[in-house]
Each structure stands twice: as structure tokens, then as C-alpha cells.
Scaffold this motif. Structure first.
Motif, PDB file in Angstrom:
ATOM      1  N   ARG A   2      32.313   0.569  27.563  1.00  0.00           N
ATOM      2  CA  ARG A   2      32.949   1.858  27.815  1.00  0.00           C
ATOM      3  C   ARG A   2      32.321   2.441  29.088  1.00  0.00           C
ATOM      4  O   ARG A   2      31.094   2.550  29.173  1.00  0.00           O
ATOM      5  N   LYS A   4      32.013   5.573  31.890  1.00  0.00           N
ATOM      6  CA  LYS A   4      32.224   7.007  32.049  1.00  0.00           C
ATOM      7  C   LYS A   4      31.920   7.362  33.497  1.00  0.00           C
ATOM      8  O   LYS A   4      30.834   7.061  33.982  1.00  0.00           O
ATOM      9  N   ILE A  42      36.197  10.740  33.772  1.00  0.00           N
ATOM     10  CA  ILE A  42      37.169   9.693  33.447  1.00  0.00           C
ATOM     11  C   ILE A  42      36.454   8.664  32.580  1.00  0.00           C
ATOM     12  O   ILE A  42      35.443   8.097  33.002  1.00  0.00           O
ATOM     13  N   GLU A  43      36.956   8.462  31.366  1.00  0.00           N
ATOM     14  CA  GLU A  43      36.365   7.477  30.454  1.00  0.00           C
ATOM     15  C   GLU A  43      37.369   6.367  30.201  1.00  0.00           C
ATOM     16  O   GLU A  43      38.555   6.653  30.020  1.00  0.00           O
ATOM     17  N   PHE A  44      36.901   5.143  30.183  1.00  0.00           N
ATOM     18  CA  PHE A  44      37.813   4.039  29.877  1.00  0.00           C
ATOM     19  C   PHE A  44      37.072   2.810  29.367  1.00  0.00           C
ATOM     20  O   PHE A  44      35.874   2.679  29.559  1.00  0.00           O
ATOM     21  N   ASP A  45      37.838   1.945  28.702  1.00  0.00           N
ATOM     22  CA  ASP A  45      37.304   0.660  28.251  1.00  0.00           C
ATOM     23  C   ASP A  45      37.510  -0.355  29.362  1.00  0.00           C
ATOM     24  O   ASP A  45      38.575  -0.391  29.984  1.00  0.00           O
ATOM     25  N   LEU A  46      36.490  -1.178  29.592  1.00  0.00           N
ATOM     26  CA  LEU A  46      36.599  -2.228  30.598  1.00  0.00           C
ATOM     27  C   LEU A  46      36.225  -3.546  29.922  1.00  0.00           C
ATOM     28  O   LEU A  46      35.143  -3.660  29.344  1.00  0.00           O
ATOM     29  N   ALA A  47      37.131  -4.508  29.995  1.00  0.00           N
ATOM     30  CA  ALA A  47      36.896  -5.807  29.337  1.00  0.00           C
ATOM     31  C   ALA A  47      35.967  -6.657  30.204  1.00  0.00           C
ATOM     32  O   ALA A  47      36.405  -7.568  30.907  1.00  0.00           O
ATOM     33  N   GLU A  48      34.707  -6.307  30.189  1.00  0.00           N
ATOM     34  CA  GLU A  48      33.689  -7.002  30.986  1.00  0.00           C
ATOM     35  C   GLU A  48      32.372  -6.879  30.228  1.00  0.00           C
ATOM     36  O   GLU A  48      31.996  -5.795  29.798  1.00  0.00           O
ATOM     37  N   GLU A  57      32.411  -3.175  39.620  1.00  0.00           N
ATOM     38  CA  GLU A  57      33.855  -2.976  39.496  1.00  0.00           C
ATOM     39  C   GLU A  57      34.195  -1.482  39.402  1.00  0.00           C
ATOM     40  O   GLU A  57      35.096  -0.986  40.091  1.00  0.00           O
ATOM     41  N   ALA A  60      33.836   0.227  42.698  1.00  0.00           N
ATOM     42  CA  ALA A  60      34.992  -0.017  43.566  1.00  0.00           C
ATOM     43  C   ALA A  60      36.165   0.891  43.184  1.00  0.00           C
ATOM     44  O   ALA A  60      36.866   1.426  44.044  1.00  0.00           O
ATOM     45  N   MET A  61      36.364   1.089  41.859  1.00  0.00           N
ATOM     46  CA  MET A  61      37.442   1.978  41.398  1.00  0.00           C
ATOM     47  C   MET A  61      37.216   3.407  41.899  1.00  0.00           C
ATOM     48  O   MET A  61      38.154   4.094  42.307  1.00  0.00           O
ATOM     49  N   LEU A  66      39.275   6.894  42.109  1.00  0.00           N
ATOM     50  CA  LEU A  66      38.860   7.978  41.217  1.00  0.00           C
ATOM     51  C   LEU A  66      38.222   9.166  41.922  1.00  0.00           C
ATOM     52  O   LEU A  66      38.342  10.303  41.462  1.00  0.00           O
ATOM     53  N   GLU A  77      28.282   5.933  34.283  1.00  0.00           N
ATOM     54  CA  GLU A  77      27.474   5.581  33.114  1.00  0.00           C
ATOM     55  C   GLU A  77      28.204   4.494  32.351  1.00  0.00           C
ATOM     56  O   GLU A  77      29.407   4.604  32.112  1.00  0.00           O
TER      57      GLU A  77
END
Lengths: 79, 79
Positions: A2, A4, A42-48, A57, A60-61, A66, A77
Motif C-alpha cells: 500500500r 501513501k 493519494i493512497e493506492f495498492d501497488l502490485a510490487e 515506481e 516516478a508517478m 501526482l 510512505e
């Protein structure tokens, strides 16, 4: 993992939203509040699974989408 | 003390801004990003040294002004 990301206006850039919140809080009787800054998260799941790769990664976003790095700074974080 | 309040839409409430960021990231090639939520962060100085009193005060600010508790939840951090 996850991720943040917190994006804030850089110090020195006028934060009008922060000023508005500050005067609203003062108006409601909280006079001891100072230096209000409003940012976005901005919170998100990253498949890594690799932490280093993940951080690169997300960085870079931030640089690309962002955050507007001219006027905004960001903090990443990973959990 | 420095207070940090994070306000997010409650789970189940459609986060259109999060959806927009998610599709933008997908469009830029980051397909492994999922469940994006966008929230706001409010940081401020509070002239209070007692942690318990400070936390109660910030909670009152959230309930009254900083968060719309019908659709939003909040997290308080004091440093």
C-alpha cells in the motif's frame, strides 16, 4: 504493497486553502491554531513486493502525475 | 504541538477523484495500481502542550469543520 503519497505546497507558496481553514478555525474560537497547510493524500495498492522498485515506481508517478513539482513537494510512505 | 489530520471518504462512498487518478495512472502505463483513494491532509500548529487536551481539541475541530462525518472519516496524528 500500500503506497501513501502526501502532496503539499512548498513553503513560500501561498496556501489559500490553508488560510481559509485557519480563519474559519479562528472564527469558531480556536485562536491558538497557526500555520495551517492543506495538502492532498493519494493512497493506492501497488502490485510490487520489492520495496526499492516500488519506491522508485511511486516516485516516478509523483514526478509525472501526482505532484506539480514546481510548486508542490511530496512524501512517500510504503506499507 | 503540530497536528496532522487526514480526511478520507468513507469506504463505500464513490471517490471520483480517486477513480480519475487511477485511470490516469493506468493510461500512463502503471497498470498494477489499484484501489486509489484521494483524501486531504490538514496540518497546523496548536499552542497546547497537554497531549490529551490537544487531541480532544483537534477532534472537536474535525467534527465541527474539517471533516463531513456523514461521508468522511478522519485520522489525527500529533507530533
Amino acid at each position: 504493497m500500500r503506497a501513501k503519497v502526501q502532496v503539499f505546497l512548498k513553503p513560500g507558496v501561498l496556501d489559500v486553502q490553508g488560510k481559509a481553514v485557519e480563519s474559519a478555525l479562528h472564527g469558531l474560537g480556536w485562536a491558538r491554531v497557526d500555520s495551517v497547510r492543506v495538502g492532498k493524500t493519494i493512497e493506492f495498492d501497488l502490485a510490487e513486493t520489492d520495496r526499492t522498485k516500488g519506491e522508485a515506481e511511486v516516485k516516478a508517478m509523483c514526478e509525472k502525475l501526482l505532484a506539480n513539482t514546481v510548486i508542490e513537494s511530496y512524501r512517500i510512505e510504503l506499507a
